[in-house]
Design a protein around this motif. Sequence first.
Motif, PDB file in Angstrom:
ATOM      1  N   GLY A  14      42.907  23.802  36.053  1.00 17.72           N
ATOM      2  CA  GLY A  14      41.870  25.044  35.606  1.00 17.72           C
ATOM      3  C   GLY A  14      41.194  25.702  36.376  1.00 17.72           C
ATOM      4  N   ARG A  15      41.092  25.292  37.864  1.00 19.86           N
ATOM      5  CA  ARG A  15      40.348  26.276  38.682  1.00 19.86           C
ATOM      6  C   ARG A  15      41.194  27.327  39.354  1.00 19.86           C
ATOM      7  N   ALA A  16      42.668  27.366  38.727  1.00 16.87           N
ATOM      8  CA  ALA A  16      43.636  28.304  39.056  1.00 16.87           C
ATOM      9  C   ALA A  16      43.205  29.726  38.451  1.00 16.87           C
ATOM     10  N   PHE A  17      42.523  29.602  37.225  1.00 17.31           N
ATOM     11  CA  PHE A  17      42.318  30.724  36.525  1.00 17.31           C
ATOM     12  C   PHE A  17      40.752  31.128  36.785  1.00 17.31           C
ATOM     13  N   THR A  18      40.225  30.674  37.745  1.00 14.71           N
ATOM     14  CA  THR A  18      39.098  31.288  38.368  1.00 14.71           C
ATOM     15  C   THR A  18      39.160  32.088  39.450  1.00 14.71           C
ATOM     16  N   GLN A  19      40.530  32.340  39.982  1.00 11.88           N
ATOM     17  CA  GLN A  19      40.814  32.834  40.954  1.00 11.88           C
ATOM     18  C   GLN A  19      41.425  34.237  40.670  1.00 11.88           C
ATOM     19  N   LEU A  22      46.177  35.362  39.630  1.00 13.27           N
ATOM     20  CA  LEU A  22      46.919  35.720  38.382  1.00 13.27           C
ATOM     21  C   LEU A  22      46.471  37.002  37.835  1.00 13.27           C
ATOM     22  N   TYR A  23      45.493  37.488  37.839  1.00 12.09           N
ATOM     23  CA  TYR A  23      45.084  38.583  37.272  1.00 12.09           C
ATOM     24  C   TYR A  23      45.491  39.872  37.969  1.00 12.09           C
ATOM     25  N   ILE A  26      49.258  40.026  36.957  1.00 17.36           N
ATOM     26  CA  ILE A  26      49.747  40.405  35.644  1.00 17.36           C
ATOM     27  C   ILE A  26      49.375  41.862  35.669  1.00 17.36           C
ATOM     28  N   PRO A 192      52.489  28.662  43.383  1.00 13.52           N
ATOM     29  CA  PRO A 192      51.282  27.939  43.141  1.00 13.52           C
ATOM     30  C   PRO A 192      51.427  26.589  44.020  1.00 13.52           C
ATOM     31  N   PRO A 225      47.201  29.928  43.262  1.00 15.43           N
ATOM     32  CA  PRO A 225      48.517  30.602  42.923  1.00 15.43           C
ATOM     33  C   PRO A 225      48.643  32.026  43.761  1.00 15.43           C
TER      34      PRO A 225
END
Length: 397
Positions: A14-19, A22-23, A26, A192, A225
């Motif tokens: 879940g912490r991968a999406f707090t970095q 990834l954004y 995209i 990742p 990631p």
Amino acid sequence: MLDVWILELLKGAGRAFTQPFLYIAIIMIWISSRNRIKREREQFGTRVFPAFSEMKGTWGVALSAGLVLSIFSVAGGLVVTYPLLLLIGLIFILVSLPLRFSWYSAAYTLGLTYIVVLMLPYLPDRFKANPWVDVIEQTPLTSIAILLSVLLVVEAFLLLKTSPDETFPERKKGRRGMWIGQHRSKKMAVVPFIALMPVGGITPFADWWPVLSIGGESFGLIVVPLLTGFEWIARAQPPEKAAKTIGRHVFVLGFFVLIVSIASYFISILSLVAVAISLLGREWINIRHRLREDQPPFFTPQPKGIRILGVIPGSPASQMGLIPGELVERVNNMPVRTENQFYEALQVNGAFNKLEVRDEWGENRYVQRAMYEGEHYELGLVFVEPPPKHESSVGFF
């Protein structure tokens, strides 16, 4: 103990999406893909490659590298912090501004990160009052150097596995006003891997673990990631040959930097040597590539045939095994020297086509294929020279 690790692993995912990584990936892939498709339609009258092809073929290498890196980072106790990851993310944002994936090489992104961390102790005291600065300052420089070297090796593998159908054709006017072709190779990969962070329920299981630690008495897991990528243009040589040459050089550089980075665990100054070698070496590879490109263009109109600049993926031409760089000399036993002649020769037999082509080594071969209803009647080939009547919009055959 096992349930603690499983719980921390779920939290780490879940912490991968707090970095920010990834954004960033995209947004950059979307921008790059949109600009490329727009350019292809302007030059060739059609979209050659589908959207998001800039990430095609990267997942196998990226996930394999991430798995290996995860094993070594957890076993060795590689600890990262949110302030450090946000610093790396900020550097990725800055190098993204030119919209060139060449700046995503770890030699630049993590090399700049290393330099910033190295210079933090020399900042004025008013900046050091920020607790995040203090946390980043504690980062073991060896860990940054090791990550840098591993991502360089990943970049090398991505380059080495580049195939002729993974580079993007472009058409432009040469210095003498003649149409020439070139290929742009542009890839981004998300690697990742699992690392430790100084917050969580995992306690050290040995006196030496974690080896590369940043404070804390217990640890959690985090999936990082990280991004890597490259971009270059081949104009004077076949794109696959250019990719293999650059890839071999980057692999040697990455392997050497990895050895020096590991040695820096025992002699700390070697981490600086490793980063300096990576920066200078990657620039040297770029210069060497530009020198090889300082020759007459490879993709030019030919008097004995018509040069293939690109092949649309999934088209009949792709299924026939035609590749960029080959010279089409005869179609259905008719010699062709221009696109119009090529088009006329295709109409001789609409249900079956036979092509005689010559590869870059001068060897002739024949390819043939039946044509079926609903298939691309123009095979799906992109040539160097645009049709005479539509030089602005440029068709394809």
